[in-house]
Design a protein around this motif. Structure first.
Motif, mmCIF file in Angstrom:
data_model
loop_
_atom_site.group_PDB
_atom_site.id
_atom_site.type_symbol
_atom_site.label_atom_id
_atom_site.label_comp_id
_atom_site.label_asym_id
_atom_site.label_seq_id
_atom_site.Cartn_x
_atom_site.Cartn_y
_atom_site.Cartn_z
ATOM 1 N N MET A 1 0.812 -1.218 0.000
ATOM 2 C CA MET A 1 0.000 0.000 0.000
ATOM 3 C C MET A 1 0.848 1.273 0.000
ATOM 4 S SD MET A 1 -3.144 -0.960 2.507
ATOM 5 C CE MET A 1 -3.766 0.690 2.468
ATOM 6 N N SER A 2 2.070 1.199 0.481
ATOM 7 C CA SER A 2 2.916 2.386 0.601
ATOM 8 C C SER A 2 3.144 3.103 -0.732
ATOM 9 C CB SER A 2 4.242 2.011 1.255
ATOM 10 O OG SER A 2 5.091 3.111 1.323
ATOM 11 N N PRO A 3 3.580 2.424 -1.782
ATOM 12 C CA PRO A 3 3.765 3.159 -3.053
ATOM 13 C C PRO A 3 2.452 3.632 -3.655
ATOM 14 C CG PRO A 3 4.380 0.853 -3.309
ATOM 15 C CD PRO A 3 4.060 1.058 -1.886
ATOM 16 N N ILE A 4 1.359 2.917 -3.377
ATOM 17 C CA ILE A 4 0.049 3.347 -3.885
ATOM 18 C C ILE A 4 -0.337 4.672 -3.236
ATOM 19 C CG2 ILE A 4 -2.413 2.769 -3.950
ATOM 20 C CD1 ILE A 4 -1.517 -0.206 -4.092
ATOM 21 N N ILE A 5 -0.151 4.759 -1.925
ATOM 22 C CA ILE A 5 -0.470 5.999 -1.210
ATOM 23 C C ILE A 5 0.403 7.144 -1.717
ATOM 24 C CG2 ILE A 5 -0.362 7.125 1.041
ATOM 25 C CD1 ILE A 5 -1.188 4.417 2.254
ATOM 26 N N LEU A 6 1.671 6.874 -1.930
ATOM 27 C CA LEU A 6 2.575 7.908 -2.437
ATOM 28 C C LEU A 6 2.155 8.369 -3.830
ATOM 29 C CD1 LEU A 6 5.094 9.587 -1.902
ATOM 30 C CD2 LEU A 6 6.429 7.743 -2.921
ATOM 31 N N PHE A 7 1.783 7.430 -4.688
ATOM 32 C CA PHE A 7 1.341 7.773 -6.037
ATOM 33 C C PHE A 7 0.078 8.632 -5.992
ATOM 34 C CE2 PHE A 7 -1.367 6.874 -9.723
ATOM 35 C CZ PHE A 7 -0.563 7.377 -10.723
ATOM 36 N N VAL A 8 -0.880 8.262 -5.138
ATOM 37 C CA VAL A 8 -2.108 9.054 -5.015
ATOM 38 C C VAL A 8 -1.790 10.461 -4.525
ATOM 39 C CG1 VAL A 8 -4.277 9.267 -3.716
ATOM 40 C CG2 VAL A 8 -3.636 7.079 -4.714
ATOM 41 N N GLY A 9 -0.859 10.583 -3.580
ATOM 42 C CA GLY A 9 -0.464 11.899 -3.086
ATOM 43 C C GLY A 9 0.165 12.751 -4.166
ATOM 44 N N ILE A 10 1.051 12.156 -4.953
ATOM 45 C CA ILE A 10 1.685 12.900 -6.053
ATOM 46 C C ILE A 10 0.642 13.310 -7.083
ATOM 47 C CG2 ILE A 10 3.286 12.682 -7.999
ATOM 48 C CD1 ILE A 10 5.008 10.890 -6.155
ATOM 49 N N TRP A 11 -0.248 12.389 -7.399
ATOM 50 C CA TRP A 11 -1.296 12.655 -8.391
ATOM 51 C C TRP A 11 -2.192 13.803 -7.932
ATOM 52 C CZ3 TRP A 11 -6.666 10.861 -8.304
ATOM 53 C CH2 TRP A 11 -7.331 11.097 -9.498
ATOM 54 N N ARG A 12 -2.630 13.766 -6.680
ATOM 55 C CA ARG A 12 -3.487 14.827 -6.165
ATOM 56 C C ARG A 12 -2.751 16.161 -6.097
ATOM 57 N NH1 ARG A 12 -7.648 13.497 -1.603
ATOM 58 N NH2 ARG A 12 -7.851 15.698 -2.031
ATOM 59 N N VAL B 1 -0.322 17.190 -8.125
ATOM 60 C CA VAL B 1 -0.207 17.714 -9.499
ATOM 61 C C VAL B 1 -1.545 18.267 -9.972
ATOM 62 C CG1 VAL B 1 0.196 17.027 -11.896
ATOM 63 C CG2 VAL B 1 1.758 16.269 -10.109
ATOM 64 N N ILE B 2 -2.627 17.541 -9.713
ATOM 65 C CA ILE B 2 -3.959 17.992 -10.139
ATOM 66 C C ILE B 2 -4.316 19.313 -9.451
ATOM 67 C CG2 ILE B 2 -6.434 17.458 -10.058
ATOM 68 C CD1 ILE B 2 -4.949 15.803 -12.113
ATOM 69 N N ALA B 3 -4.111 19.391 -8.140
ATOM 70 C CA ALA B 3 -4.459 20.613 -7.402
ATOM 71 C C ALA B 3 -3.594 21.784 -7.855
ATOM 72 C CB ALA B 3 -4.305 20.378 -5.906
ATOM 73 N N TYR B 4 -2.313 21.542 -8.060
ATOM 74 C CA TYR B 4 -1.420 22.619 -8.479
ATOM 75 C C TYR B 4 -1.796 23.131 -9.868
ATOM 76 C CZ TYR B 4 2.777 25.429 -8.527
ATOM 77 O OH TYR B 4 3.638 26.500 -8.558
ATOM 78 N N LYS B 5 -2.168 22.209 -10.760
ATOM 79 C CA LYS B 5 -2.581 22.633 -12.108
ATOM 80 C C LYS B 5 -3.865 23.451 -12.062
ATOM 81 C CE LYS B 5 -0.431 19.112 -14.980
ATOM 82 N NZ LYS B 5 -0.650 17.978 -15.890
ATOM 83 N N LYS B 6 -4.803 23.052 -11.182
ATOM 84 C CA LYS B 6 -6.049 23.813 -11.075
ATOM 85 C C LYS B 6 -5.785 25.226 -10.572
ATOM 86 C CE LYS B 6 -9.404 20.141 -10.365
ATOM 87 N NZ LYS B 6 -10.366 19.545 -9.424
ATOM 88 N N VAL B 7 -4.957 25.351 -9.570
ATOM 89 C CA VAL B 7 -4.635 26.669 -9.043
ATOM 90 C C VAL B 7 -3.921 27.501 -10.105
ATOM 91 C CG1 VAL B 7 -3.215 27.894 -7.353
ATOM 92 C CG2 VAL B 7 -4.598 25.960 -6.640
ATOM 93 N N LYS B 8 -2.979 26.894 -10.785
ATOM 94 C CA LYS B 8 -2.229 27.589 -11.834
ATOM 95 C C LYS B 8 -3.161 28.049 -12.958
ATOM 96 C CE LYS B 8 2.201 26.652 -14.006
ATOM 97 N NZ LYS B 8 3.136 25.583 -14.297
ATOM 98 N N GLN B 9 -4.086 27.149 -13.358
ATOM 99 C CA GLN B 9 -5.036 27.479 -14.412
ATOM 100 C C GLN B 9 -5.943 28.636 -13.982
ATOM 101 O OE1 GLN B 9 -7.822 24.347 -15.172
ATOM 102 N NE2 GLN B 9 -8.358 25.118 -17.185
ATOM 103 N N HIS B 10 -6.380 28.622 -12.741
ATOM 104 C CA HIS B 10 -7.240 29.687 -12.226
ATOM 105 C C HIS B 10 -6.522 31.033 -12.286
ATOM 106 C CE1 HIS B 10 -10.084 31.810 -9.730
ATOM 107 N NE2 HIS B 10 -9.091 32.169 -8.922
#
Length: 110
Positions: free
Chosen positions: A75-86, A88-97
């Protein structure tokens, strides 16, 4: 403090002059919140990995608990991947805004 790191310096300075201190601080708080959330995911992944390794290294434990160690390690790498994914998504949304804001700001100034 540079909240709009993706812009040219002159556009950034013009926007910062127009924004109130509250707005500039809101941008900074948003960036810090995104980073803090990622660090929480990272911390959780590290704890899962270390707990999994510890369980696997203790050989006197029963087989059922050893399975828990394997599950935690998986589960450890899965959690890390989800954290990285979220992150990137949040940063792109803020940047786009803020890019939309910059576009609107530069068009209204022209």
């Amino acid at each position: 403090m540079i909240p709009f790191k993706f812009m040219s310096r002159s556009v950034e300075e013009a926007i910062l002059e127009e924004l109130s201190l509250t707005d500039v601080l809101a941008v900074e708080r948003t960036h810090l919140a995104i980073e803090r959330t990622f660090l929480s995911y990272f911390r959780t992944a590290v704890v899962f990995a270390s707990a999994g390794f510890t369980i696997l290294k203790v050989t006197s434990l029963h087989t059922q608990i050893m399975e828990l160690g394997i599950i935690l390690l998986a589960m450890s790498p899965i959690i890390l991947f989800v954290g990285i994914w979220r992150f990137v998504i949040a940063y792109k949304k803020v940047k786009q805004h803020y890019r939309r804001f910059v576009k609107h700001f530069t068009e209204s100034k022209a």
